[in-house]
Design a protein around this motif. Structure first.
Motif, PDB file in Angstrom:
ATOM      1  N   VAL A 157      21.733  10.671   9.206  1.00  9.36           N
ATOM      2  CA  VAL A 157      23.163  10.896   9.405  1.00  9.36           C
ATOM      3  C   VAL A 157      23.504  12.221   8.752  1.00  9.36           C
ATOM      4  CG1 VAL A 157      25.498  10.056   8.991  1.00  9.36           C
ATOM      5  CG2 VAL A 157      23.644   8.421   9.373  1.00  9.36           C
ATOM      6  N   SER A 158      23.924  13.198   9.553  1.00 12.25           N
ATOM      7  CA  SER A 158      24.277  14.513   9.014  1.00 12.25           C
ATOM      8  C   SER A 158      25.172  15.237   9.998  1.00 12.25           C
ATOM      9  CB  SER A 158      23.020  15.351   8.749  1.00 12.25           C
ATOM     10  OG  SER A 158      23.366  16.687   8.443  1.00 12.25           O
ATOM     11  N   PRO A 159      26.228  15.908   9.522  1.00 15.22           N
ATOM     12  CA  PRO A 159      27.099  16.678  10.423  1.00 15.22           C
ATOM     13  C   PRO A 159      26.339  17.749  11.187  1.00 15.22           C
ATOM     14  CG  PRO A 159      28.104  16.431   8.261  1.00 15.22           C
ATOM     15  CD  PRO A 159      26.699  15.942   8.133  1.00 15.22           C
ATOM     16  N   SER A 160      25.264  18.279  10.591  1.00 14.49           N
ATOM     17  CA  SER A 160      24.534  19.372  11.232  1.00 14.49           C
ATOM     18  C   SER A 160      23.875  18.936  12.532  1.00 14.49           C
ATOM     19  CB  SER A 160      23.470  19.928  10.275  1.00 14.49           C
ATOM     20  OG  SER A 160      22.487  18.943   9.983  1.00 14.49           O
ATOM     21  N   LEU A 161      23.620  17.655  12.694  1.00 14.54           N
ATOM     22  CA  LEU A 161      22.966  17.170  13.903  1.00 14.54           C
ATOM     23  C   LEU A 161      23.942  17.036  15.065  1.00 14.54           C
ATOM     24  CD1 LEU A 161      20.585  14.454  12.396  1.00 14.54           C
ATOM     25  CD2 LEU A 161      20.158  16.888  12.811  1.00 14.54           C
ATOM     26  N   ALA A 162      25.243  17.129  14.790  1.00 16.50           N
ATOM     27  CA  ALA A 162      26.244  16.994  15.851  1.00 16.50           C
ATOM     28  C   ALA A 162      27.195  18.179  15.881  1.00 16.50           C
ATOM     29  CB  ALA A 162      27.036  15.696  15.649  1.00 16.50           C
ATOM     30  N   PHE A 173      18.040   7.709   1.423  1.00 14.42           N
ATOM     31  CA  PHE A 173      18.303   8.929   0.662  1.00 14.42           C
ATOM     32  C   PHE A 173      19.729   9.378   0.958  1.00 14.42           C
ATOM     33  CE2 PHE A 173      13.803   8.559   1.198  1.00 14.42           C
ATOM     34  CZ  PHE A 173      13.292   8.915  -0.039  1.00 14.42           C
ATOM     35  N   VAL A 174      20.547   9.459  -0.087  1.00  8.49           N
ATOM     36  CA  VAL A 174      21.964   9.780   0.063  1.00  8.49           C
ATOM     37  C   VAL A 174      22.272  11.022  -0.768  1.00  8.49           C
ATOM     38  CG1 VAL A 174      24.307   8.893  -0.078  1.00  8.49           C
ATOM     39  CG2 VAL A 174      22.412   7.309   0.248  1.00  8.49           C
ATOM     40  N   ALA A 175      22.871  12.022  -0.106  1.00 13.93           N
ATOM     41  CA  ALA A 175      23.112  13.312  -0.758  1.00 13.93           C
ATOM     42  C   ALA A 175      21.807  13.855  -1.314  1.00 13.93           C
ATOM     43  CB  ALA A 175      24.151  13.179  -1.876  1.00 13.93           C
ATOM     44  N   THR A 179      31.579  15.365   2.887  1.00 14.40           N
ATOM     45  CA  THR A 179      30.783  15.012   1.712  1.00 14.40           C
ATOM     46  C   THR A 179      29.837  13.865   2.057  1.00 14.40           C
ATOM     47  OG1 THR A 179      32.398  13.389   0.917  1.00 14.40           O
ATOM     48  CG2 THR A 179      32.652  15.666   0.161  1.00 14.40           C
ATOM     49  N   ALA A 180      28.789  13.734   1.266  1.00 16.30           N
ATOM     50  CA  ALA A 180      27.850  12.627   1.472  1.00 16.30           C
ATOM     51  C   ALA A 180      28.546  11.288   1.257  1.00 16.30           C
ATOM     52  CB  ALA A 180      26.664  12.776   0.529  1.00 16.30           C
ATOM     53  N   THR A 181      29.503  11.252   0.332  1.00 11.93           N
ATOM     54  CA  THR A 181      30.226  10.008   0.070  1.00 11.93           C
ATOM     55  C   THR A 181      31.023   9.567   1.289  1.00 11.93           C
ATOM     56  OG1 THR A 181      30.403  10.513  -2.288  1.00 11.93           O
ATOM     57  CG2 THR A 181      31.963   8.906  -1.396  1.00 11.93           C
ATOM     58  N   THR A 182      31.653  10.520   1.969  1.00  9.50           N
ATOM     59  CA  THR A 182      32.405  10.177   3.175  1.00  9.50           C
ATOM     60  C   THR A 182      31.489   9.532   4.209  1.00  9.50           C
ATOM     61  OG1 THR A 182      33.933  12.009   2.793  1.00  9.50           O
ATOM     62  CG2 THR A 182      33.854  11.094   5.014  1.00  9.50           C
ATOM     63  N   LEU A 183      30.313  10.104   4.394  1.00  9.28           N
ATOM     64  CA  LEU A 183      29.356   9.549   5.352  1.00  9.28           C
ATOM     65  C   LEU A 183      28.849   8.189   4.890  1.00  9.28           C
ATOM     66  CD1 LEU A 183      27.270  12.781   6.056  1.00  9.28           C
ATOM     67  CD2 LEU A 183      29.122  11.834   7.439  1.00  9.28           C
ATOM     68  N   ALA A 184      28.469   8.096   3.614  1.00 16.06           N
ATOM     69  CA  ALA A 184      27.903   6.841   3.100  1.00 16.06           C
ATOM     70  C   ALA A 184      28.926   5.719   3.103  1.00 16.06           C
ATOM     71  CB  ALA A 184      27.366   7.050   1.688  1.00 16.06           C
ATOM     72  N   ALA A 185      30.191   6.034   2.804  1.00 20.34           N
ATOM     73  CA  ALA A 185      31.225   5.000   2.804  1.00 20.34           C
ATOM     74  C   ALA A 185      31.435   4.444   4.211  1.00 20.34           C
ATOM     75  CB  ALA A 185      32.529   5.558   2.255  1.00 20.34           C
ATOM     76  N   ASN A 186      31.337   5.296   5.209  1.00 16.30           N
ATOM     77  CA  ASN A 186      31.477   4.818   6.587  1.00 16.30           C
ATOM     78  C   ASN A 186      30.240   4.036   7.033  1.00 16.30           C
ATOM     79  OD1 ASN A 186      34.051   5.779   8.183  1.00 16.30           O
ATOM     80  ND2 ASN A 186      33.544   7.435   6.769  1.00 16.30           N
ATOM     81  N   VAL A 187      29.063   4.430   6.563  1.00 21.31           N
ATOM     82  CA  VAL A 187      27.866   3.607   6.809  1.00 21.31           C
ATOM     83  C   VAL A 187      28.053   2.247   6.158  1.00 21.31           C
ATOM     84  CG1 VAL A 187      25.410   3.341   6.331  1.00 21.31           C
ATOM     85  CG2 VAL A 187      26.283   5.563   7.043  1.00 21.31           C
ATOM     86  N   ALA A 188      28.544   2.243   4.924  1.00 19.22           N
ATOM     87  CA  ALA A 188      28.737   0.993   4.183  1.00 19.22           C
ATOM     88  C   ALA A 188      29.711   0.066   4.900  1.00 19.22           C
ATOM     89  CB  ALA A 188      29.229   1.289   2.772  1.00 19.22           C
ATOM     90  N   ALA A 189      30.761   0.630   5.502  1.00 18.14           N
ATOM     91  CA  ALA A 189      31.720  -0.194   6.239  1.00 18.14           C
ATOM     92  C   ALA A 189      31.056  -0.868   7.434  1.00 18.14           C
ATOM     93  CB  ALA A 189      32.900   0.664   6.697  1.00 18.14           C
ATOM     94  N   ASP A 206      22.984  12.696   4.578  1.00 21.53           N
ATOM     95  CA  ASP A 206      23.173  13.932   3.809  1.00 21.53           C
ATOM     96  C   ASP A 206      24.218  14.811   4.486  1.00 21.53           C
ATOM     97  OD1 ASP A 206      22.839  15.824   1.857  1.00 21.53           O
ATOM     98  OD2 ASP A 206      20.654  15.896   2.042  1.00 21.53           O
ATOM     99  N   ASP A 207      25.035  15.484   3.668  1.00 19.40           N
ATOM    100  CA  ASP A 207      26.105  16.311   4.215  1.00 19.40           C
ATOM    101  C   ASP A 207      25.678  17.745   4.469  1.00 19.40           C
ATOM    102  OD1 ASP A 207      25.985  16.229   1.283  1.00 19.40           O
ATOM    103  OD2 ASP A 207      27.604  17.706   1.356  1.00 19.40           O
ATOM    104  N   ILE A 208      24.530  18.159   3.951  1.00 18.57           N
ATOM    105  CA  ILE A 208      24.079  19.530   4.183  1.00 18.57           C
ATOM    106  C   ILE A 208      23.251  19.580   5.466  1.00 18.57           C
ATOM    107  CG2 ILE A 208      24.067  20.019   1.712  1.00 18.57           C
ATOM    108  CD1 ILE A 208      21.053  19.839   1.756  1.00 18.57           C
ATOM    109  N   GLU A 209      22.892  20.784   5.882  1.00 14.15           N
ATOM    110  CA  GLU A 209      22.126  20.938   7.122  1.00 14.15           C
ATOM    111  C   GLU A 209      20.734  20.349   6.954  1.00 14.15           C
ATOM    112  OE1 GLU A 209      20.784  24.404  10.305  1.00 14.15           O
ATOM    113  OE2 GLU A 209      22.133  24.874   8.641  1.00 14.15           O
TER     114      GLU A 209
END
Length: 738
Positions: free
Chosen positions: A505-510, A462-464, A516-526, A489-492
């Motif tokens: 993966v979420s900024p709220s957990l750290a 589940f992305v965004a 953005t969700a894309t920023t997170l997903a692109a780094n997962v993809a890498a 997801d980029d939201i809490e």
């Protein structure tokens, strides 16, 4: 007693077990259980479905040729209803469903004989020929070619017969005696080894269990019984336990294997158990008598200990099963844990550098690796990957990043030409909420694929989307069936969601900065596939509607996307995300996001973005002219009646319109509220907890049926009859946070 039409071997009928797959059969039976698994049959196209082609075999049986079995896209097949086709029977299920396989031979002349499969006769018979005056066969016009009439086939067969003599269990004399007496001692193309990742396992050998015809009679009886309680070799005196990956060093020896039974195939000869351990996968043939299920109590997914002799034939390894025991309790747990640990080690990516310097990505490095591991693990275990993302620009960009990274791995893992469509799918979600409607559709489809095609349950990513409690009911349904889940997801993300899924993966957990969700997903993809890293560089910058971090702006520039190109791409994806929002639009989105004309303002993105800007500017102008301004406890709020002053069911949707409207008037007001018949939307830069707002409004208007619809959309649902009361209560509660 007859002779094989290909090699001349003495058989009961006209085809030997070894050459059944070289012949074409016409089915004269009336039920599915009379079909012979492994044989190729003449059929006729009955109809088409999204998942494959229905083919009539004979007059009374219909089977499914699933799209995953085809060597081309389903929509590219040049078949019409009634067309004659040639298919292989792969499996006949207990419920009567017949699974068919693709045949590369699609002409009768490409087979080495045509025979009749008539259950009433009990063995294969020659297709009857009636000679017309010209001497040609009439009727079906098919002939059965024998060695006497096909010199080339005869020459080829001599070599095959020689190889067969070396591979059939028992001594050569025993095999010859069995053949002469009509006893079934050789299995048709069954029991070959396939190394991990080889999707086209070649089943090539079999024979009686054991390697010595004068073995102890009681042992033979016990092995042939197929009882899962077969006598297990003593731990001290039994065979040496070896990994599948080391079998090449033990050809001719009796060894012990421990692993998971990941597949069971019943051939017209032996039963073939596909056993997988941490080092590979091997096919193990267990023979009772032709076509009879060995070890009937052993099921797929069980962990087992298997003793057998390692054989090599035609360059492939195989194991002839002598004893098979299902493990339980501590033994099962130990083997299961060992395989799981090995799979995690294989799937876990090496540490990779973030796409750009980013404190949020640094803080989530361990979570990024965990999410990437789950995706890589799914590919390695031939588990489909389903990406569920919101139908927004951020959602499509994030989903496309994972798609770009995963598809090459799927291609490497599978030889099927349509593997990229069969083992990876993107399915957009409305509002970023995974509700019971979505979950029910997914569960129904995955269970159908499991039942009809033995497909593993998919990994859902589940992305965004999916980060808040509104998705818990959907996750609970997937968890009932054990389908693994990952949320990016980029939201809490709610704590209950973290507990319900396998990785988050979420900024709220750290306590990391927003992104953005894309920023997170692109780094997962890498992490999933570092080879596509260069393709992903521009995506984070595109996903920010404003104030994109400088590091990502620079990265996009390096990739050839200047500020104008970035804006155009974002707007183009946002427009296309709206239309047919339930479709992935894979090829179109790929052309937009990864096209070669990234900086060409006259390209596809520029063309679509122009439409976006025209439509949005017109709607925003209309909305601004019809805003109502409220001042509540010193807070200024602009309210738009979206029912009255926006075009329903057209672009832009209410959510995107309100985003643009808020950016236009944020310097004048503290918040923008959109209200329609039964839904209210909130846009503000203030720190707002939508769940708390909804709880307070619900308390103020208890008869209003007030609930959170989507935190990501900032939307609230209520009963239409209480619209005015809900709006007033919302404005009062909102003023407390502004």
């Amino acid at each position: 007693m007859g002779s094989c039409i290909i090699c001349g071997t003495s058989v009961d009928g006209h085809i030997c077990d070894l050459h059944e797959e070289d012949a074409l059969f016409e089915f004269r039976g009336n039920s599915a259980d009379q079909l012979n698994v492994g044989r190729y049959y003449r059929g006729n196209v009955d109809g088409f479905a999204e998942f494959g082609v229905f083919v009539d075999i004979g007059d009374s049986v219909t089977g499914l040729l699933h799209r995953s079995e085809l060597d081309q896209r389903l929509d590219s097949l040049d078949w019409d209803a009634g067309d004659e086709v040639y298919v292989q029977v792969k499996n006949v299920r207990d419920n009567g469903n017949v699974d068919l396989g693709w045949s590369i031979r699609q002409a009768e002349s490409e087979f080495r004989g045509v025979l009749v499969d008539d259950p009433d006769v009990g063995h294969s018979t020659l297709l009857e020929e009636d000679e017309d005056e010209s001497g040609n066969a009439d009727g079906d016009g098919a002939t059965a070619r024998s060695p006497d009439t096909d010199d080339e086939a005869s020459d080829d067969t001599d070599d095959e017969a020689d190889e067969t003599d070396d591979t059939v269990s028992g001594t050569d004399d025993d095999a010859a005696d069995a053949s002469e007496s009509g006893t079934a001692t050789a299995a048709p193309e069954a029991g070959a080894v396939s190394q991990t990742g080889d999707a086209d396992r070649v089943s090539e050998a079999g024979g009686t269990v054991g390697s010595n015809s004068d073995a102890d009679e009681s042992t033979e009886t016990e092995s042939a019984s197929g009882d899962t309680a077969a006598v297990e070799a003593d731990a001290e005196d039994g065979p040496t336990t070896v990994p599948v990956g080391a079998l090449a060093d033990h050809v001719g020896e009796t060894v012990r294997l421990e692993g998971e039974v990941v597949g069971i195939r019943q051939t017209s000869g032996p039963t073939v158990f596909e056993l997988q351990d941490e080092s590979g996968t091997v096919d193990c043939a267990a023979f009772v008598e032709a076509g009879v299920r060995a070890y009937p109590d052993v099921d797929e997914g069980e962990f087992a200990r298997l003793d057998g002799e390692v054989r090599e034939r035609r360059g492939e390894l195989q194991v002839e099963t002598e004893a098979l025991t299902v493990l339980d309790d501590d033994e099962r747990d130990e083997v299961e844990r060992r395989l799981a640990d090995a799979l995690d080690d294989e799937a876990r990516p090496d540490a990779v550098e973030p796409l750009a310097e980013d404190d949020t990505v640094d803080a989530l490095s361990a979570d990024l690796v965990e999410a990437a591991t789950e995706i890589r693990k799914a590919v390695l275990t031939e588990r489909p990957v389903i990406v569920r993302h919101t139908n927004t620009a951020d959602g499509y960009l994030a989903g496309s990043a994972l798609e770009r990274a995963t598809l090459p791995l799927v291609t490497d893992q599978h030889r099927r030409t349509d593997a990229q469509y069969h083992y990876f799918d993107r399915r957009p979600l409305e509002g970023g909420v995974y509700d019971m409607d979505d979950a029910t559709k997914d569960a129904s489809q995955m269970l159908d694929n499991k039942e009809r095609h033995d497909e593993a349950l998919p990994l859902f990513v589940f992305v965004a989307a999916g980060g808040t409690r509104e998705s818990l009911d959907g996750f609970d349904l997937l968890n009932v069936y054990g389908a693994p889940t990952v949320v990016v997801d980029d939201i809490e993300v709610d704590g209950a969601v973290t507990d319900a899924v396998d990785a988050v993966v979420s900024p709220s957990l750290a306590d990391a900065p927003d992104t953005t969700a894309t920023t997170l997903a692109a780094n997962v993809a890498a992490h999933v596939n570092e080879d596509v890293r260069a393709d992903l560089r521009h995506l984070p910058a595109v996903s920010f509607w404003e104030d994109a971090p400088g590091a990502y702006v620079d990265l996009a520039s390096e990739a050839g996307y200047d500020a104008e190109a970035v804006a155009q791409l974002r707007e183009a994806v946002a427009l296309e995300a709206h239309y047919q929002s339930y479709e992935d639009k894979r090829e179109l989105i790929t052309d937009l996001v990864f096209g070669d004309d990234e900086s060409d303002v006259g390209g596809l993105a520029g063309h679509v973005a122009e439409q976006f800007r025209e439509k949005v500017d017109d709607e925003v102008a209309t909305a601004v002219a019809n805003l109502e301004y409220h001042t509540v406890e010193g807070a200024d709020v602009a309210v738009l009646d979206t029912d009255a002053y926006s075009h329903q069911y057209e672009f832009p949707p209410e959510t995107l319109l309100l985003d643009e409207l808020h950016r236009s008037v944020r310097d004048e007001v503290d918040a923008v509220v959109g209200v329609d018949t039964d839904t209210l939307y909130v846009r503000t830069d203030a720190d707002l907890d939508l769940h708390e707002l909804v709880a307070d409004v619900d308390e103020a208007v208890p008869e209003g049926g007030v609930t959170t619809r989507s935190v990501r959309d900032g939307s609230v649902r209520y009963l239409a009859g209480e619209r005015d009361a809900v709006l007033d209560a919302t404005l009062e509660r909102l003023a407390e946070d502004l």
